[in-house]
Enzyme design. Structure first.
Site, PDB file in Angstrom:
ATOM      1  N   TYR A 136       0.822  -1.215   0.000  1.00 42.41           N
ATOM      2  CA  TYR A 136       0.000   0.000   0.000  1.00 42.41           C
ATOM      3  C   TYR A 136       0.857   1.267   0.000  1.00 42.41           C
ATOM      4  O   TYR A 136       0.326   2.374   0.108  1.00 42.41           O
ATOM      5  CB  TYR A 136      -0.937   0.024   1.217  1.00 42.41           C
ATOM      6  CG  TYR A 136      -2.191  -0.821   1.049  1.00 42.41           C
ATOM      7  CD1 TYR A 136      -2.115  -2.130   0.580  1.00 42.41           C
ATOM      8  CD2 TYR A 136      -3.444  -0.304   1.365  1.00 42.41           C
ATOM      9  CE1 TYR A 136      -3.251  -2.902   0.439  1.00 42.41           C
ATOM     10  CE2 TYR A 136      -4.592  -1.071   1.230  1.00 42.41           C
ATOM     11  CZ  TYR A 136      -4.495  -2.369   0.763  1.00 42.41           C
ATOM     12  OH  TYR A 136      -5.625  -3.136   0.629  1.00 42.41           O
ATOM     13  N   LYS A 186       4.873 -14.287   0.577  1.00 37.28           N
ATOM     14  CA  LYS A 186       5.002 -14.942  -0.724  1.00 37.28           C
ATOM     15  C   LYS A 186       6.468 -14.828  -1.085  1.00 37.28           C
ATOM     16  O   LYS A 186       6.855 -14.276  -2.125  1.00 37.28           O
ATOM     17  CB  LYS A 186       4.084 -14.238  -1.742  1.00 37.28           C
ATOM     18  CG  LYS A 186       4.035 -14.909  -3.100  1.00 37.28           C
ATOM     19  CD  LYS A 186       3.366 -16.271  -3.113  1.00 37.28           C
ATOM     20  CE  LYS A 186       3.550 -16.937  -4.475  1.00 37.28           C
ATOM     21  NZ  LYS A 186       3.048 -18.339  -4.492  1.00 37.28           N
ATOM     22  N   ASP A 243      -5.309  -7.751   4.041  1.00 41.85           N
ATOM     23  CA  ASP A 243      -6.587  -7.254   3.521  1.00 41.85           C
ATOM     24  C   ASP A 243      -7.389  -8.391   2.899  1.00 41.85           C
ATOM     25  O   ASP A 243      -8.566  -8.597   3.207  1.00 41.85           O
ATOM     26  CB  ASP A 243      -6.303  -6.163   2.483  1.00 41.85           C
ATOM     27  CG  ASP A 243      -7.571  -5.703   1.796  1.00 41.85           C
ATOM     28  OD1 ASP A 243      -8.545  -5.398   2.500  1.00 41.85           O
ATOM     29  OD2 ASP A 243      -7.592  -5.668   0.545  1.00 41.85           O
ATOM     30  N   ASP A 247     -11.038 -10.651   4.468  1.00 39.89           N
ATOM     31  CA  ASP A 247     -12.339 -10.837   3.808  1.00 39.89           C
ATOM     32  C   ASP A 247     -12.690 -12.322   3.762  1.00 39.89           C
ATOM     33  O   ASP A 247     -13.836 -12.723   4.008  1.00 39.89           O
ATOM     34  CB  ASP A 247     -12.329 -10.279   2.373  1.00 39.89           C
ATOM     35  CG  ASP A 247     -12.773  -8.821   2.302  1.00 39.89           C
ATOM     36  OD1 ASP A 247     -12.561  -8.095   3.295  1.00 39.89           O
ATOM     37  OD2 ASP A 247     -13.315  -8.407   1.255  1.00 39.89           O
TER      38      ASP A 247
END
Ligand code: IPM
Ligand code: MN
Length: 351
Positions: A136, A186, A243, A247
C-alpha cells in the site's frame, strides 16, 4: 471517565451502521460510568463532489487530539475508489502511524459458516495486518497515458522497522492467546521485501521461544483458511495479504457484516481508528438493512483500546447472546429479514 471520540460516518451504509451502533456503544459505556463525547464529521464523497476534497486540509490536525476515531465506510459509485480512499482512510492510517490493523475472525454460536461441519466457537483467530507500508506504499507512477507504451510502476515498500513492529505485536498477541503464530508471505516469488519479512520473523521468534511459528505462503494460507480455519490463532501478514485474508476470514465465519477492525497506533501519541471491515456496500445503501454488528464489535475494540474492558465485554456479550438466540432479529446477510434498527433495538435491551 469521559473520552472524546471523532465519528466519521462516511459513505454508503457507513452512516446507517454508525447511526445505529452508536447508541448501543454509548449504552454500554453508560453502564460502566464511561462517557463518550462525540464529534461527528461529514467527511465523505459528497464533500469531495461539492468541494473537491474528502476532508479539509487540516483534517489530521483536527483529529489528532481525540481519544479514538470511529469510521463507517468510504466508497461511492460516482468516484473511483482509489481517489476516495486516498483522500480519507489511507492518509489517516499512515499519518497516525496506525501500523497494526487488528482483525478478529470469530464464528459465533448461532451463525452458519458456509463451510460444512463448523459450529459456533470453532473458528476464532485474529489477523495482525501491517497497515502503513508494504503493497500500500504510495510509491510508483504512470507514464505515457493511453499510448501503447504506457507503463505503470507500483512498488511495495518493506522496512525492517515496519515489519519488526507488526511482527512483534503479533508475537505478543500469540503469547497472550494460545501460543501459536502463522506468518503469511510470498517469499518464494517476492524475493526482497517478503524475504526480509521472513528474516525478521526468524529473528524476533528467538525472543519468543514459547510461541510456535508456522510460515505459510499466501496461496497455501488462502486454501487453509477454507480447509482448516479452526487451526489458526494469530496470523500476521503484509498490508495486501492481510486485507485479502480478512475478507476470506469474514466469509468463512458467516458474514462480512460481523467483522470488526481496529487500526491501532499502539505506542501513541495518535488516536486509533475503529471500523467495520465491510466497506460502503453501495448495493444496499439507503435500504436500512445493513448489519450493524460489525460496527458494534468495532466499538468493543474501541473500548478495549481505551482500557474500558467492562464496557467492551458488555457489547460482545450482547452481540453473542443475540446471535445465539434463534428468536432475535437478524439482517439479510445472516439469513434474516430484520432492519438495521431492529437489531440495535434488541441489543439495547440486552445491555
Ligand atoms: C479494508 C478495505 C480498504 C483496504 C480499502 C477500502 C482501501 O478494503 O479496510 O479492508 O484495503 O485497506
Ligand atoms: Mn479490505
Amino acid at each position: 471517565m469521559m473520552y472524546e471520540i471523532a465519528v466519521i460516518p462516511g459513505d454508503g451504509i457507513g452512516p446507517t451502521v454508525v447511526d445505529a451502533a452508536l447508541p448501543v456503544i454509548k449504552d454500554a459505556g453508560d453502564a460502566h460510568g464511561v462517557e463518550l463525547d462525540v464529534t461527528t464529521y461529514d467527511w465523505r464523497t459528497e464533500r469531495y463532489l461539492d468541494r473537491g476534497a474528502m476532508m479539509p486540509e487540516d483534517a489530521t490536525d483536527q483529529l489528532a487530539d481525540f481519544d479514538a476515531i470511529l469510521l463507517g465506510a468510504v466508497g461511492h459509485e460516482e468516484v473511483p475508489d482509489h481517489v476516495t480512499l486516498r483522500g480519507l482512510l489511507l492518509p489517516i492510517r499512515k499519518t497516525f502511524n496506525q501500523y497494526v490493523c487488528k482483525r478478529p475472525t470469530t464464528l459465533f454460536e448461532g451463525v452458519r459458516s458456509p463451510l460444512r461441519g463448523y459450529r459456533g466457537g470453532d473458528i476464532d483467530f485474529v489477523v495482525y495486518r501491517e497497515n502503513t507500508e508494504g503493497e500500500y506504499a504510495d510509491v510508483g507512477g504512470r507514464e505515457h497515458h493511453g499510448y501503447d507504451n504506457e507503463v505503470a510502476v507500483q512498488s511495495a515498500v518493506f522496512t525492517r522497522e515496519g515489519v519488526e513492529r507488526i511482527v512483534r505485536r503479533a508475537f505478543e498477541a500469540a503469547r497472550d492467546r494460545s501460543g501459536s503464530l502463522t506468518s503469511v508471505t510470498k517469499s518464494n516469488a517476492q524475493a526482497y521485501g517478503m524475504v526480509l519479512w521472513d528474516d525478521v520473523v526468524d529473528e524476533v521468534s528467538e525472543e519468543y521461544p514459547d510461541v510456535a511459528v508456522e510460515r505459510l505462503l499466501v496461496d497455501a494460507a488462502s486454501m487453509d483458511f477454507v480447509r482448516r480455519p479452526d487451526e489458526f490463532d494469530v496470523v500476521v501478514a503484509s498490508n495486501l495479504f492481510g486485507d485479502i485474508l480478512t475478507d476470506l476470514g469474514a466469509a468463512v465465519s458467516g458474514s462480512m457484516g460481523l467483522a470488526p477492525s481496529a487500526n491501532l497506533n499502539p505506542d501513541g501519541p495518535y488516536p486509533s481508528l475503529f471500523e467495520p471491515v465491510h466497506g460502503s456496500a453501495p448495493d444496499i445503501a439507503g435500504r436500512e438493512i445493513a448489519n450493524p454488528l460489525a460496527t458494534v464489535l468495532s466499538g468493543a475494540m474501541l473500548f478495549e483500546d481505551l482500557g474500558e474492558d467492562a464496557a467492551a465485554a458488555d457489547l460482545r456479550t450482547a452481540v453473542q447472546d443475540q446471535l445465539a438466540s434463534s428468536a432475535a432479529p437478524r439482517t439479510p446477510d445472516l439469513g434474516g429479514d430484520a432492519a438495521t434498527a431492529e437489531v440495535t433495538a434488541d441489543l439495547r435491551e440486552r445491555i
